[in-house]
Design a protein around this motif. Structure first.
Motif, PDB file in Angstrom:
ATOM      1  N   PRO A 198       0.810  -1.236   0.000  1.00 13.84           N
ATOM      2  CA  PRO A 198       0.000   0.000   0.000  1.00 13.84           C
ATOM      3  C   PRO A 198       0.839   1.279   0.000  1.00 13.84           C
ATOM      4  CG  PRO A 198      -0.924  -1.605   1.523  1.00 13.84           C
ATOM      5  CD  PRO A 198       0.357  -2.203   1.013  1.00 13.84           C
ATOM      6  N   PHE A 199       1.934   1.314   0.754  1.00 11.68           N
ATOM      7  CA  PHE A 199       2.732   2.544   0.824  1.00 11.68           C
ATOM      8  C   PHE A 199       3.221   2.967  -0.561  1.00 11.68           C
ATOM      9  CE2 PHE A 199       6.564   4.995   1.046  1.00 11.68           C
ATOM     10  CZ  PHE A 199       6.310   5.920   2.051  1.00 11.68           C
ATOM     11  N   LEU A 200       3.660   2.015  -1.348  1.00 13.65           N
ATOM     12  CA  LEU A 200       4.274   2.350  -2.643  1.00 13.65           C
ATOM     13  C   LEU A 200       3.270   2.990  -3.599  1.00 13.65           C
ATOM     14  CD1 LEU A 200       6.606  -0.730  -3.261  1.00 13.65           C
ATOM     15  CD2 LEU A 200       7.180   1.481  -2.236  1.00 13.65           C
ATOM     16  N   ALA A 201       2.014   2.623  -3.445  1.00 15.62           N
ATOM     17  CA  ALA A 201       0.980   3.202  -4.313  1.00 15.62           C
ATOM     18  C   ALA A 201       0.822   4.698  -4.066  1.00 15.62           C
ATOM     19  CB  ALA A 201      -0.343   2.481  -4.082  1.00 15.62           C
ATOM     20  N   SER A 202       1.233   5.164  -2.869  1.00 17.73           N
ATOM     21  CA  SER A 202       1.004   6.561  -2.502  1.00 17.73           C
ATOM     22  C   SER A 202       2.167   7.492  -2.856  1.00 17.73           C
ATOM     23  CB  SER A 202       0.743   6.651  -0.992  1.00 17.73           C
ATOM     24  OG  SER A 202       1.948   6.364  -0.287  1.00 17.73           O
ATOM     25  N   VAL A 203       3.273   6.939  -3.373  1.00 23.52           N
ATOM     26  CA  VAL A 203       4.432   7.776  -3.717  1.00 23.52           C
ATOM     27  C   VAL A 203       4.115   8.552  -5.002  1.00 23.52           C
ATOM     28  CG1 VAL A 203       6.900   7.754  -4.304  1.00 23.52           C
ATOM     29  CG2 VAL A 203       5.991   6.095  -2.648  1.00 23.52           C
ATOM     30  N   PRO A 204       4.404   9.878  -5.054  1.00 22.64           N
ATOM     31  CA  PRO A 204       4.086  10.647  -6.281  1.00 22.64           C
ATOM     32  C   PRO A 204       4.757  10.053  -7.517  1.00 22.64           C
ATOM     33  CG  PRO A 204       4.684  12.119  -4.470  1.00 22.64           C
ATOM     34  CD  PRO A 204       4.959  10.727  -3.993  1.00 22.64           C
ATOM     35  N   SER A 205       3.945   9.763  -8.534  1.00 23.25           N
ATOM     36  CA  SER A 205       4.441   9.037  -9.711  1.00 23.25           C
ATOM     37  C   SER A 205       5.370   9.871 -10.584  1.00 23.25           C
ATOM     38  CB  SER A 205       3.262   8.584 -10.576  1.00 23.25           C
ATOM     39  OG  SER A 205       2.421   7.770  -9.831  1.00 23.25           O
ATOM     40  N   ASP A 206       5.287  11.196 -10.458  1.00 23.14           N
ATOM     41  CA  ASP A 206       6.088  12.019 -11.370  1.00 23.14           C
ATOM     42  C   ASP A 206       7.517  12.270 -10.870  1.00 23.14           C
ATOM     43  OD1 ASP A 206       5.264  13.540  -9.270  1.00 23.14           O
ATOM     44  OD2 ASP A 206       4.727  15.307 -10.465  1.00 23.14           O
ATOM     45  N   LEU A 207       7.872  11.755  -9.700  1.00 16.91           N
ATOM     46  CA  LEU A 207       9.264  11.903  -9.240  1.00 16.91           C
ATOM     47  C   LEU A 207      10.198  11.225 -10.244  1.00 16.91           C
ATOM     48  CD1 LEU A 207       8.707  11.038  -5.486  1.00 16.91           C
ATOM     49  CD2 LEU A 207       9.594  13.223  -6.341  1.00 16.91           C
ATOM     50  N   CYS A 208      11.347  11.845 -10.480  1.00 11.80           N
ATOM     51  CA  CYS A 208      12.264  11.282 -11.475  1.00 11.80           C
ATOM     52  C   CYS A 208      13.677  11.782 -11.188  1.00 11.80           C
ATOM     53  CB  CYS A 208      11.811  11.731 -12.865  1.00 11.80           C
ATOM     54  SG  CYS A 208      12.568  10.817 -14.212  1.00 11.80           S
ATOM     55  N   GLU A 232       4.539  -3.115   4.659  1.00  7.50           N
ATOM     56  CA  GLU A 232       4.960  -4.402   4.090  1.00  7.50           C
ATOM     57  C   GLU A 232       4.742  -5.563   5.057  1.00  7.50           C
ATOM     58  OE1 GLU A 232       8.180  -4.954   1.557  1.00  7.50           O
ATOM     59  OE2 GLU A 232       8.436  -2.854   1.050  1.00  7.50           O
ATOM     60  N   GLN A 233       5.081  -5.338   6.346  1.00  6.87           N
ATOM     61  CA  GLN A 233       4.947  -6.442   7.310  1.00  6.87           C
ATOM     62  C   GLN A 233       3.483  -6.866   7.445  1.00  6.87           C
ATOM     63  OE1 GLN A 233       7.580  -7.949   8.584  1.00  6.87           O
ATOM     64  NE2 GLN A 233       9.231  -6.455   8.707  1.00  6.87           N
ATOM     65  N   GLU A 234       2.568  -5.891   7.269  1.00  2.90           N
ATOM     66  CA  GLU A 234       1.143  -6.206   7.438  1.00  2.90           C
ATOM     67  C   GLU A 234       0.537  -6.884   6.209  1.00  2.90           C
ATOM     68  OE1 GLU A 234      -0.563  -2.434   8.490  1.00  2.90           O
ATOM     69  OE2 GLU A 234      -0.104  -2.690  10.634  1.00  2.90           O
ATOM     70  N   THR A 235       1.306  -6.939   5.114  1.00  2.00           N
ATOM     71  CA  THR A 235       0.732  -7.472   3.864  1.00  2.00           C
ATOM     72  C   THR A 235       1.603  -8.549   3.208  1.00  2.00           C
ATOM     73  OG1 THR A 235       1.784  -5.621   2.686  1.00  2.00           O
ATOM     74  CG2 THR A 235      -0.532  -5.333   3.291  1.00  2.00           C
ATOM     75  N   ASN A 236       2.662  -9.011   3.911  1.00  2.00           N
ATOM     76  CA  ASN A 236       3.627  -9.894   3.228  1.00  2.00           C
ATOM     77  C   ASN A 236       3.291 -11.388   3.357  1.00  2.00           C
ATOM     78  OD1 ASN A 236       4.280 -10.331   5.872  1.00  2.00           O
ATOM     79  ND2 ASN A 236       6.463  -9.845   5.693  1.00  2.00           N
ATOM     80  N   PHE A 237       2.031 -11.731   3.245  1.00  2.00           N
ATOM     81  CA  PHE A 237       1.595 -13.128   3.437  1.00  2.00           C
ATOM     82  C   PHE A 237       2.213 -14.064   2.402  1.00  2.00           C
ATOM     83  CE2 PHE A 237      -1.925 -10.180   4.476  1.00  2.00           C
ATOM     84  CZ  PHE A 237      -1.777 -10.225   5.853  1.00  2.00           C
TER      85      PHE A 237
END
Ligand code: GLU
Length: 312
Positions: free
Chosen positions: A32-42, A162-167
């Motif tokens: 989930p965290f990665l989905a929230s990172v601004p996509s236009d960073l480069c 990640e720890q909460e979703t790494n099943f």
């Protein structure tokens, strides 16, 4: 071929423009965290063996290291056990399948094949000499800092996400354990592996990680000897075989540099004896590689004819 800093800065700026013009791909969203990172960073950064860093774009934005952490733990395992032990216990073959594939394990009697996919990375973490979970984690964090900089730190937000979703990774760890290919408590291995993926690094830090390998194991910025020279070629060989997931063959063909990518959007490519090039931008292609980071690295590598397979 020698390069001057003005030329490299011009290429980095051009590469950034090339990267920004690529619109394909999407942020990883299974964490989930990665989905929230601004996509236009480069960003793009080049680490030269003399310690110079050339960069362009958002080079000081800190992002999750993710799968690139596998290079650090693999390097640490080679330092502790020798490269041959890592090849024997974990492997040096590409899987040809996605980085978290259970099928890749199943068809090889639950042997991971390479330290650079999730199964092999957890096996590598478990293979390190450590008395308990916290000392295992601390030695990995220390090694990441030695390869990059003391600025590298664990992100509680990324780690919790990640720890909460790494099943899926937990299931892989148990499969490894059942087959005798996990050498510590499997849930400890999975937890420490997940932490190592959750450290934050800048594009400059990532370039320095590659610079340490390009520079024969000596961090080009701190001048500290981190990796024995005899381990550098095996590390780069593993990266060539699996570093860009199941796109590694195409990447060798198109760019010709040992590289590693992570689902946080980073990619680092090593030009042995010369430099390392790191790119960062969150949107990923189907294989899990940052679309813009690949375009930027490819632009610089092709312009300077840097492929290790090139005769000149
Ligand atoms: N922490 C991620 C995972 O285990 C890393 C994956 C990657 O970057 O390839 O799924």
């Amino acid at each position: 071929m020698s390069f001057n800093n003005t030329q490299l800065q011009r290429l980095a700026d051009e590469a950034l423009n090339t990267g920004k013009a690529c619109n394909g791909g999407a942020n990883a969203d299974y964490i989930p965290f990665l989905a929230s990172v601004p996509s236009d960073l480069c960003a793009v950064s080049i680490s030269c063996c003399d310690g110079t860093i050339i960069h362009s774009g958002d080079y000081d934005y800190c992002f999750a290291l993710e799968s690139i952490s596998k290079v650090c733990s693999m390097s640490l395992a080679m330092q502790q056990k020798g490269a041959e032990q890592v090849r024997e216990k974990i492997g040096a073959e590409p899987t040809g399948l996605p980085f978290n594939s259970v099928m890749a394990l199943t068809v090889h009697q639950d042997k991971p094949l390479t330290p650079l996919v999730n199964a092999g990375a957890m096996s590598t973490v478990s293979f390190l000499d450590a008395s308990d979970k916290e000392s295992r984690w601390q030695m990995i964090l220390d090694f990441q800092r030695k390869m990059m900089s003391q600025n590298v730190k664990l992100s509680n937000d990324v780690n919790t996400s990640e720890q909460e979703t790494n099943f899926h990774n937990r299931a892989i760890a148990w499969l490894l354990y059942a087959a005798g290919n996990c050498f510590s408590d499997p849930m400890d291995a999975c937890e420490v592996y997940t932490r190592q993926c959750s450290t934050l690094v800048s594009c400059d830090d990532l370039a320095t990680l590659g610079g340490t390998l390009a520079n024969g194991g000596i961090n080009p910025v701190t001048k500290e000897k981190v990796i024995d020279p005899e381990n550098v070629a095996p590390i780069l060989a593993e990266m060539t075989m699996e570093g860009m997931y199941d796109y590694s063959g195409d990447w060798a063909f198109l760019v010709g540099l040992p590289s590693k990518s992570g689902v946080g959007g980073g990619v680092v490519a090593i030009v042995p004896g010369k430099m390392a090039i790191a790119g960062f931008s969150p949107p990923l292609d189907e294989a899990g590689n940052s679309v813009r980071a690949m375009a930027m690295i490819r632009y610089i590598a092709n312009n300077l004819n840097l492929s290790v397979y090139s005769p000149s």
